[in-house]
Structures are given as structure tokens and as C-alpha cells.
Design a protein around this motif. Structure first.
Motif, short mmCIF file in Angstrom:
data_model
loop_
_atom_site.label_atom_id
_atom_site.label_comp_id
_atom_site.label_asym_id
_atom_site.label_seq_id
_atom_site.Cartn_x
_atom_site.Cartn_y
_atom_site.Cartn_z
N VAL A 166 0.80 -1.21 0.00
CA VAL A 166 0.00 0.00 0.00
C VAL A 166 0.84 1.26 0.00
O VAL A 166 2.03 1.26 0.31
N ALA A 167 0.19 2.35 -0.34
CA ALA A 167 0.82 3.67 -0.36
C ALA A 167 1.20 4.10 1.05
O ALA A 167 0.68 3.60 2.05
N ARG A 168 2.09 5.07 1.13
CA ARG A 168 2.64 5.53 2.40
C ARG A 168 1.57 5.94 3.40
O ARG A 168 1.66 5.64 4.58
N GLY A 169 0.52 6.61 2.94
CA GLY A 169 -0.51 7.07 3.84
C GLY A 169 -1.26 5.97 4.55
O GLY A 169 -1.84 6.20 5.62
N LEU A 170 -1.26 4.76 3.99
CA LEU A 170 -1.96 3.63 4.58
C LEU A 170 -1.07 2.77 5.46
O LEU A 170 -1.53 1.78 6.03
#
Length: 349
Positions: free
Chosen positions: A202-206
Motif C-alpha cells: 500500500v501507499a505511504r498514507g496507509l
């Protein structure tokens, strides 16, 4: 491409994010094979959703990137398209994929072009063979593909047939992945491993916040030379069907989990649903705070040492089928909704 044993750098994969002109005769959900590049693009309501990618230099096909209905990318870019402030670990974690860490003693999960030559004989590769069919439609788009699971010498162990079903509306995107694995000339044994089977990076924000120092990309997408503690933009939190949250979700079993957080200012819920017809249902969750989100239907003792080791053997010609649903919801989603979604998914055959 520049490659070393520890670093993988691929040519950028450019997938246009601009809207596609849609006429009254254009299917809402388009599944379109690229005439040149090794990929099949999925477009919903004129906006790119994801692509089935099968570059020859990789060790497996994968869906990349995954986007919300608004177009926000929820998968990590590195190592394919490095973005600032990303972790540079696990080069085999790309987009969304399917494989396993113990197949006749071979490791398919950890294989990548960063593997040292002396480890290559112990690795397995999933090779795209052909697109059987790609179809577009008003309510869904479908993609049927064939792959070969081979050892380091190219010997065929398993034939894979996978059927993707893509759906979407104004606030969500959904992927059904139905995968049938068939043993070929020799028996195939799936041993114990925590590494499997359906994975998403997943992307960094997740990701979940962490106090551990690590290596991240800089403003240009290059790996920094020092380790730091960095929780900038990190907002993720796992929620299990049993009510557990955060790191406590790892190693639990259940019919679904959610991963909630914000990515580029958009509130996002990413969920994986396990089907009751799958081997090992309900699945174990290989859900790591650093960004690996995976459902493992084949491991058991690897997650819970109190459980006996499990080995599943396919005789030549025998098959095993897995069905999973991945949902990307713009906004919050509560457990009650996931229970309803899973009940609907479980009723489908």
C-alpha cells in the motif's frame, strides 16, 4: 534498467491519469490490451483504475497501480515508479499480486531481480503466457489470463488460470480475483509459509505509524543513505472482523479485514474479503504495519506455532481454486458494511 543484488530500478511505467473521452456507446468499464506494452488497462467511467502488468523482467504479473474512484493511488510506487517519502524495502512487493513462499520447496513470493545469483535456484517465477479474453461492459469488465509457475530452470510446475472481474461506482472500486492452480506432470506440495498468497503493497498514507528507523526515498525518489524515523503522512490502521486493530490483526484469522487511512488528503478504506470456498478458510492475515497487506489461505503453523503444520498436495491434473474480493472505498466503512459485503460475496459461486 539498472540492477544490483540489493537494488532494482526499472524504467518508469507511464499510465496516463487523464480522463478518457467517453461517448454514449462506450462501455462504462473498459478492459483494453495495450497494442505494444505488456499490460492491459482498466478504465472506469473514463478514469484509469488499474493495469494488469506482465513485463518480462519481473518475476510475476501484477495489478498496478490501484486507484480510488477519485483517482488517488493507494499502492506504493517503489521500485517501479519511486515517489518521495517511500520505503525501499521488499522489491518484490509491487501493486497487487498472487503467489506463495513454499511450492515444492521453492520460494515464489520473495523472488525479484534483486535476488543474488546464489539464491536464484531456490526461487520460482510466475510467467504470463497469454490473455485469453478481455471484455468491457456497463456493470463490469473482465479479464481472463493464463500463467505458468516454473522453477529456475523453466520446468513447469503449475498452470494458473485467473479471472479478474472489475466493478466501480462513484465512491468505490472492486476487484474479484478467481485463481485456479493446476499441477502438471509432477505432484506439487504447498508447504508452510507466512509468505502468501494475495498481497498488496500500500501507499505511504496507509502504513501504520512506527518508531523504527528505516530508509526512505528523498524528493527525487532516490533512497536516502541513512535510516530515520519518519511518520510523515502515515495514517493507516488495520481493523479485523474480530474487532482487533493495528498490529494485533497480524496472524489472526477471519473472513475480512479493512485498512483505513488518508492518502493525499482522501479518506480511504481498503478491504480484502475471503471466500468460504477457499482452502484454509477463514484466511490468516499477513498484515504488516509497514505496508504489506496480504491474505494467506495456505499458512497455519507459520502464524500460530500451536497449530500443526499443513501441507497441501496436488496430484498431476488436480486443481485448487482461490477467490478473493478487494474493495477500495472512498471514505469510511464500518464493520457492519463489511459484514454485509462479505455475506453477499460468500453467496456467490
Amino acid at each position: 534498467m539498472r540492477r544490483t543484488a540489493a537494488t532494482l530500478v526499472l524504467a518508469p511505467v507511464i499510465i496516463a491519469a487523464a480522463a478518457v473521452t467517453v461517448s454514449s456507446e462506450t462501455p462504462r468499464i473498459q478492459v483494453v490490451a495495450d497494442p505494444v506494452a505488456p499490460r492491459v488497462d482498466v478504465i472506469i467511467d473514463g478514469k484509469p483504475f488499474t493495469s494488469y502488468m506482465y513485463p518480462r523482467e519481473e518475476k510475476k504479473p501484477y495489478l498496478y497501480p490501484l486507484r480510488t474512484a477519485k483517482g488517488t493511488v493507494v499502492t506504493r510506487g517503489w521500485p517501479v515508479e519511486p515517489r518521495p517519502n517511500e520505503r525501499v524495502d521488499h522489491p518484490h512487493h509491487i501493486g497487487m499480486w498472487f503467489n506463495y513462499g513454499s511450492v515444492n520447496g521453492l520460494d515464489f513470493w520473495n523472488n525479484s531481480n534483486a535476488i543474488p545469483a546464489d539464491r536464484a535456484p531456490r526461487m520460482g517465477t510466475v510467467v504470463h503466457k497469454r490473455v485469453i479474453e478481455a471484455s468491457s461492459g456497463r456493470d463490469k469488465g473482465e479479464l481472463n489470463v493464463e500463467m505458468d509457475w516454473v522453477d529456475s530452470k523453466g520446468t513447469l510446475l503449475l498452470k494458473e488460470n485467473t479471472h479478474f472481474i472489475f466493478r466501480g461506482d462513484a465512491t468505490s472500486r472492486t476487484i474479484d480475483r478467481v485463481t485456479r492452480l493446476t499441477a502438471m506432470k509432477e505432484p506439487v506440495v504447498f508447504g508452510e509459509s507466512k509468505e502468501g498468497v494475495l498481497g498488496i503493497r500500500v501507499a505511504r498514507g496507509l502504513e501504520q505509524p512506527s518508531n523504527a528507523a528505516d530508509v526512505f526515498t528523498d524528493a527525487t525518489g532516490q533512497a536516502s543513505k541513512t535510516k530515520v524515523v519518519n511518520n510523515e503522512g502515515v495514517t493507516g490502521n488495520y481493523v479485523g472482523s474480530d474487532g482487533k486493530t493495528g498490529d494485533a490483526v497480524w496472524g489472526t484469522r477471519g473472513p475480512w479485514t479493512m485498512l483505513k487511512g488518508q492518502v493525499e488528503g482522501e479518506e480511504v478504506t481498503l478491504a480484502i474479503l475471503d471466500h468460504p470456498g477457499n482452502p484454509g478458510y477463514p484466511t490468516y492475515w499477513h498484515a504488516r504495519g509497514y505496508g504489506l497487506y496480504a491474505a494467506n489461505n495456505l499458512g497455519q503453523n507459520a502464524f500460530d506455532p500451536k497449530q500443526p503444520e499443513v501441507k497441501r498436495t496436488l496430484a498431476p491434473g488436480e486443481s485448487m481454486t482461490f477467490r478473493h474480493r478487494v474493495m477500495i472505498v472512498s471514505g469510511p466503512a464500518e464493520p457492519a458494511r463489511m459484514n454485509t459485503e462479505h455475506k453477499k460475496f460468500a453467496s456467490e459461486k
